[in-house]
Scaffold this motif. Structure first.
Motif, short mmCIF file in Angstrom:
data_model
loop_
_atom_site.label_atom_id
_atom_site.label_comp_id
_atom_site.label_asym_id
_atom_site.label_seq_id
_atom_site.Cartn_x
_atom_site.Cartn_y
_atom_site.Cartn_z
N THR A 16 0.83 -1.20 0.00
CA THR A 16 0.00 0.00 0.00
C THR A 16 0.87 1.25 0.00
OG1 THR A 16 -1.69 -1.12 1.24
CG2 THR A 16 -1.76 1.25 1.34
N THR A 17 0.52 2.26 -0.79
CA THR A 17 1.23 3.53 -0.73
C THR A 17 0.42 4.49 0.12
OG1 THR A 17 0.13 4.50 -2.61
CG2 THR A 17 2.06 3.17 -3.09
N LEU A 18 1.08 5.56 0.53
CA LEU A 18 0.36 6.55 1.36
C LEU A 18 -0.83 7.11 0.61
CD1 LEU A 18 3.54 8.17 2.79
CD2 LEU A 18 1.67 7.30 4.18
N ARG A 429 -3.72 18.02 2.44
CA ARG A 429 -2.39 18.52 2.78
C ARG A 429 -1.58 17.43 3.50
NH1 ARG A 429 1.61 21.86 1.27
NH2 ARG A 429 2.63 22.90 3.02
N TRP A 430 -2.24 16.71 4.36
CA TRP A 430 -1.58 15.60 5.08
C TRP A 430 -0.99 14.62 4.08
CZ3 TRP A 430 -2.32 10.27 5.28
CH2 TRP A 430 -1.78 9.58 6.38
N ARG A 431 -1.79 14.27 3.08
CA ARG A 431 -1.30 13.30 2.08
C ARG A 431 -0.13 13.88 1.30
NH1 ARG A 431 -5.30 11.05 -2.43
NH2 ARG A 431 -5.37 13.25 -2.90
N ARG A 436 5.96 13.37 0.55
CA ARG A 436 7.21 14.02 0.14
C ARG A 436 8.40 13.15 0.46
NH1 ARG A 436 7.12 20.23 2.11
NH2 ARG A 436 7.67 19.24 4.07
N THR A 437 9.44 13.34 -0.32
CA THR A 437 10.65 12.56 -0.01
C THR A 437 11.37 13.21 1.17
OG1 THR A 437 11.67 13.81 -1.75
CG2 THR A 437 11.12 11.54 -2.25
N PRO A 438 12.00 12.41 2.01
CA PRO A 438 12.72 12.97 3.15
C PRO A 438 13.86 13.87 2.69
CG PRO A 438 12.64 10.56 3.22
CD PRO A 438 12.11 10.97 1.89
#
Ligand code: FES
Ligand code: FE
Length: 444
Positions: A16-18, A429-431, A436-438
Motif C-alpha cells: 500500500t502507498t500513502l 495537505r496531510w497526504r 514528500r521525499t525525506p
C-alpha cells in the motif's frame, strides 16, 4: 513506496502507498480515509518526520512573556522547548537541554530569570542561550566555547504574526507569512478584538485523551456534531436562557473556506445564536451586561469600520492552522494545540485569549464562558473527548469497516460549516506532506 509500515497492528498491506490511504473522488463526491492512519505506529513515525519536523508549529503568545527575561517552556512537536525574551526584547527558542551532558536546564513552565543554571553541574546560560559560567572553568581550555558550540542550541526558525509566535525545526521552511497563507486575515480578526492588543489569561490548561491527534483536528471545526454530541449544553442553554439555538434540520448553516496549505476556517457572520461575551449580548449574560456589551460592539465598529467591525464583533470562526493549531473564536476565544504521544494518545494544551484592559465584569463573563464550554470540565470538551475515544476504540476494532467517510457537502459549490470540506482540506495537505521525499537538514 512499499513496505513502509512495520506496525505491531499490521493492518496496512505492505504494497500500500500513502496515497492509497485516502480516496478523493470529486466526480463521485466521495472522500474516504483509511482507519489505519489513526492507529499505526509507522504512520506516526512518518508524521513526526514529515509534518511535525517540517511545518511551522505554534509556540505561544507574546503576552505570555510580558517583560525582558521572561520565559515559557513547553513541549512542541515532541521536543522540550524554552522560549525566552532576551534583555533586548527579542524572542528566542532553544532546545531545553544542557550542552554539557544533556540535562534539562529549565524545569519551570514559565517565569522570569536573568539566567538558567543547569541543575546537574551548574553551567549557566543567559536568555540569549549563551554559556556564561562553568563551575571549575580552569579545567577546560581557554578556547572552550570560542565557536559558541557550548551555548544552548537554538531552534532553527522562529517568527511571529500578530503576537502569535511559531517555531519550525526545519531551517529551510518557507516564511511564516507564506506558510499561513489566507489564514492571516482570520488571525487578524482574532487579534483585532482588543483596542490595546490581546493577552493570554490564566495560564495553560493541560489534559490528555486516548485518541489520535488528527481526531481532535477534525472535531475542532466540525459543525455537524453539535446537536447530538452537545445535547446537554443545549439543554443547559434552554434552562439558562429560556431557549436554545435551533439547528436547521437540513444542517445548512455557516460557511467553510479552504485557506491554503492545509488551513481552513468554518465561520458564521452575524448569525451565531449563542453569544459572544465580548461583543454580542444574549440573555444568559444578564441585563446588567447588556449596556457594556453593546458599547464594546459600537467601539469595535467605530475602530475597525463597519464592514470589518461587523465580521469581528458578530462573526464567529473555528480556525484550523495546519497541522495542529486551532483557534475557536466562537464564544470566548480558545487557542488549542495537541501533540501525539502514541497513535492512540494526545496531550492537549489550551489557553484563553482576551482583549487587554477589558473591564473586570467583561473578563469575568469571558472566563466563565471559556470554562463552561471548551474548558476540560466544561459542557463541550468532555463530550467531544468521549466521542474521540469512542472513534479510537472503533478503529482498534480491526476487521470491521476500514474506511471513514468525509464526503459531506463535496458536491456543493459552497459547502456549509456543517459539511466536511474543512476536514478534506486537512487530509489533502496531510497526504501531500506525507508523500514528500525525506530531506536532510531537519533538526532531529
Ligand atoms: Fe548541565 Fe552538566 S549536564 S551542567
Ligand atoms: Fe464539539
Amino acid at each position: 513506496m512499499s513496505n513502509f509500515f512495520q506496525s505491531p497492528i499490521a493492518t496496512i498491506p505492505s504494497d500500500t502507498t500513502l496515497a492509497d490511504l485516502i480516496v478523493d473522488n470529486g466526480e463521485r463526491g466521495q472522500f474516504k480515509v483509511h482507519r489505519s492512519v489513526f492507529r499505526d505506529d509507522g504512520i506516526l513515525a512518518l508524521e513526526r518526520d514529515r509534518i511535525f519536523d517540517r511545518c511551522w508549529l505554534y509556540m505561544g503568545h507574546a503576552s505570555e512573556l510580558p517583560a525582558a527575561q521572561s520565559f515559557v517552556r513547553r513541549m512542541v512537536g515532541g521536543r522540550d522547548v524554552l522560549l525566552t525574551r532576551t534583555k533586548t526584547n527579542e524572542f528566542k527558542a532553544f532546545f531545553n537541554s544542557c550542552s554539557h551532558r544533556g540535562a534539562q536546564v529549565c524545569r519551570e513552565a514559565a517565569g522570569r530569570k536573568s539566567a538558567f543554571q543547569c541543575p546537574y553541574h551548574g553551567w549557566v546560560y543567559d536568555s540569549d542561550g549563551r554559556l556564561v559560567n562553568v563551575p571549575g572553568r580552569d579545567a577546560v581550555p581557554e578556547s572552550f566555547n570560542d565557536d559558541g558550540s557550548m551555548n544552548l542550541k537554538g531552534v532553527p526558525r522562529l517568527d511571529a504574526f500578530r503576537d502569535f509566535i511559531f517555531i519550525c525545526f526545519d531551517s529551510e521552511v518557507t516564511s511564516l507569512s507564506d506558510y499561513l497563507a489566507d489564514a492571516k486575515p482570520y488571525l487578524e480578526y482574532v487579534a483585532d478584538q482588543g483596542a490595546q492588543g490581546m493577552e493570554i489569561v490564566g495560564g495553560t490548561q493541560e489534559y490528555s485523551s486516548p485518541a489520535n491527534w488528527k481526531l481532535l483536528q477534525e472535531n475542532s471545526a466540525d459543525g455537524y456534531h453539535g446537536a447530538t454530541t452537545h445535547a446537554s449544553y443545549l439543554d443547559y442553554l434552554k434552562t439558562r436562557d429560556g431557549a436554545a439555538p435551533q439547528f436547521d434540520p437540513a444542517l445548512t448553516f455557516g460557511n467553510v473556506r479552504d485557506l491554503g496549505n492545509g488551513h481552513a476556517v468554518a465561520e458564521s457572520v452575524g448569525n451565531m445564536p449563542w453569544g459572544r461575551p465580548y461583543a454580542r449580548w444574549v440573555p444568559g449574560f444578564g441585563e446588567d451586561a447588556r449596556a457594556e456589551i453593546e458599547q464594546i460592539e459600537r467601539e469595535t465598529l467605530e475602530r475597525l469600520g463597519a464592514e470589518r467591525g461587523e465580521v469581528v464583533t458578530r462573526g464567529d470562526r473555528n480556525l484550523l492552522i495546519f497541522p495542529n493549531l486551532v483557534i475557536n473564536d466562537i464564544m470566548a476565544i480558545t487557542i488549542r494545540t495537541f501533540y501525539p504521544i502514541a497513535p492512540g494518545r494526545i496531550d492537549i494544551n489550551a489557553w484563553a485569549l482576551a482583549p487587554r484592559a477589558e473591564s473586570a465584569a467583561s473578563r469575568d463573563r469571558r472566563l466563565k464562558n471559556y470554562l463552561e464550554f471548551l474548558g476540560p470540565a466544561g459542557f463541550a470538551t468532555p463530550d467531544d473527548v468521549e466521542m474521540l475515544e469512542m472513534c479510537q476504540r472503533g478503529y482498534e476494532n480491526v476487521g470491521g469497516n476500514e474506511w471513514n467517510d468525509l464526503s459531506r457537502g463535496m458536491l456543493r459549490d459552497k459547502p456549509f460549516k456543517s459539511d466536511e470540506l474543512q476536514m478534506r482540506v486537512f487530509w489533502r495537505r496531510w497526504r501531500e506532506l506525507m508523500s514528500r521525499t525525506p530531506r536532510e537538514g531537519v533538526a532531529r
